[in-house]
Design a protein around this motif. Structure first.
Motif, PDB file in Angstrom:
ATOM      1  N   ALA A 125      30.037  31.157  22.787  1.00 49.53           N
ATOM      2  CA  ALA A 125      30.177  30.420  21.529  1.00 49.53           C
ATOM      3  C   ALA A 125      28.867  29.739  21.151  1.00 49.53           C
ATOM      4  N   THR A 126      28.198  29.137  22.129  1.00 47.98           N
ATOM      5  CA  THR A 126      26.928  28.465  21.850  1.00 47.98           C
ATOM      6  C   THR A 126      25.856  29.476  21.445  1.00 47.98           C
ATOM      7  N   ILE A 127      25.822  30.601  22.107  1.00 43.50           N
ATOM      8  CA  ILE A 127      24.832  31.627  21.768  1.00 43.50           C
ATOM      9  C   ILE A 127      25.104  32.172  20.366  1.00 43.50           C
ATOM     10  N   SER A 128      26.358  32.274  19.989  1.00 42.00           N
ATOM     11  CA  SER A 128      26.684  32.688  18.619  1.00 42.00           C
ATOM     12  C   SER A 128      26.172  31.667  17.614  1.00 42.00           C
ATOM     13  N   LEU A 129      26.291  30.382  17.948  1.00 38.35           N
ATOM     14  CA  LEU A 129      25.745  29.341  17.081  1.00 38.35           C
ATOM     15  C   LEU A 129      24.226  29.475  16.957  1.00 38.35           C
TER      16      LEU A 129
ATOM     17  N   MET B 280      18.150  22.399  17.035  1.00 38.31           N
ATOM     18  CA  MET B 280      19.529  22.388  17.519  1.00 38.31           C
ATOM     19  C   MET B 280      19.697  21.395  18.675  1.00 38.31           C
ATOM     20  N   VAL B 281      18.741  21.377  19.588  1.00 46.04           N
ATOM     21  CA  VAL B 281      18.806  20.445  20.717  1.00 46.04           C
ATOM     22  C   VAL B 281      18.753  19.012  20.212  1.00 46.04           C
TER      23      VAL B 281
ATOM     24  N   SER C 234      23.425  32.379  14.707  1.00 44.17           N
ATOM     25  CA  SER C 234      23.728  32.016  13.326  1.00 44.17           C
ATOM     26  C   SER C 234      22.635  31.124  12.735  1.00 44.17           C
ATOM     27  N   ALA C 235      22.179  30.140  13.503  1.00 46.76           N
ATOM     28  CA  ALA C 235      21.126  29.239  13.030  1.00 46.76           C
ATOM     29  C   ALA C 235      19.826  30.006  12.791  1.00 46.76           C
ATOM     30  N   ILE C 236      19.511  30.940  13.673  1.00 47.57           N
ATOM     31  CA  ILE C 236      18.300  31.753  13.512  1.00 47.57           C
ATOM     32  C   ILE C 236      18.422  32.628  12.258  1.00 47.57           C
ATOM     33  N   LYS C 237      19.586  33.204  12.063  1.00 49.04           N
ATOM     34  CA  LYS C 237      19.815  34.049  10.879  1.00 49.04           C
ATOM     35  C   LYS C 237      19.665  33.231   9.600  1.00 49.04           C
ATOM     36  N   ASN C 238      20.229  32.020   9.591  1.00 45.17           N
ATOM     37  CA  ASN C 238      20.083  31.149   8.423  1.00 45.17           C
ATOM     38  C   ASN C 238      18.622  30.826   8.158  1.00 45.17           C
ATOM     39  N   ARG C 239      17.889  30.557   9.216  1.00 44.42           N
ATOM     40  CA  ARG C 239      16.471  30.240   9.071  1.00 44.42           C
ATOM     41  C   ARG C 239      15.695  31.457   8.567  1.00 44.42           C
ATOM     42  N   ASP C 240      16.068  32.644   9.032  1.00 44.00           N
ATOM     43  CA  ASP C 240      15.434  33.872   8.547  1.00 44.00           C
ATOM     44  C   ASP C 240      15.648  34.036   7.044  1.00 44.00           C
ATOM     45  N   ILE C 241      16.862  33.738   6.595  1.00 48.20           N
ATOM     46  CA  ILE C 241      17.175  33.857   5.170  1.00 48.20           C
ATOM     47  C   ILE C 241      16.349  32.859   4.368  1.00 48.20           C
TER      48      ILE C 241
ATOM     49  N   VAL D 255      11.689  30.952  16.229  1.00 49.15           N
ATOM     50  CA  VAL D 255      12.939  30.794  16.978  1.00 49.15           C
ATOM     51  C   VAL D 255      12.926  29.486  17.770  1.00 49.15           C
ATOM     52  N   ILE D 256      11.804  29.157  18.379  1.00 56.41           N
ATOM     53  CA  ILE D 256      11.697  27.916  19.158  1.00 56.41           C
ATOM     54  C   ILE D 256      11.927  26.708  18.267  1.00 56.41           C
TER      55      ILE D 256
END
Length: 150
Positions: free
Chosen positions: A23-27, A59-60, A30-37, A52-53
């Protein structure tokens, strides 16, 4: 690349039946995909790992703030869930510089840029982020820079 590590971890978590990690990896994905967009409007991304970092560090930071709020509110179970997510996210981050290494980097930048006072803080912070941005929590580094320049 970090993206490949994240995908491999997702597959491993699915195979192992580790629902929390999955679940966390999916989050994360998703956050990376949003940032890519979001980044599509600015043009191509030069350093994908740095991109990505940056997302992972954000997120942290968000989760640490949530942990603090949950602990103040007496919600230990929610704080523990956030802490577990932080542990999963941090698996993908490069090793962070400790306080002594950060101070040494700040002193080096001060010497290189000729920074002498608080008026040079922006210049020092920009150079620190350029040189060590992926290895630092910039909010903590900001306090160290302020202390070094005052």
């Amino acid at each position: 690349m970090i993206r490949d590590d994240i995908k491999a971890a997702q597959i491993a978590a699915m195979k192992a039946g580790d629902k929390e990690s999955r679940a966390t990896i999916s989050l994360i994905q998703s956050a990376i995909k949003n940032r890519d967009i979001e980044a599509r409007t600015t043009g191509p991304i030069e350093d994908d790992d740095a991109h990505v970092i940056e997302v992972l560090q954000k997120m942290v930071k968000q989760r640490r703030e949530s942990i603090e709020m949950y602990e103040k509110g007496g919600r230990a179970e929610l704080a523990e869930a956030e802490a577990a997510e932080v542990a999963v996210i941090e698996r993908f981050l490069p090793a962070q510089m400790d306080e002594e290494e950060t101070k040494a980097a700040i002193e080096q930048i001060k010497a290189d840029t000729g920074a002498t006072g608080m008026k040079d803080m922006g210049k020092v912070m920009a150079e620190l982020k350029a040189r060590h941005g992926t290895q630092l929590d910039m909010s903590k580094a900001s306090a160290l820079v302020k202390g070094a320049l005052s």
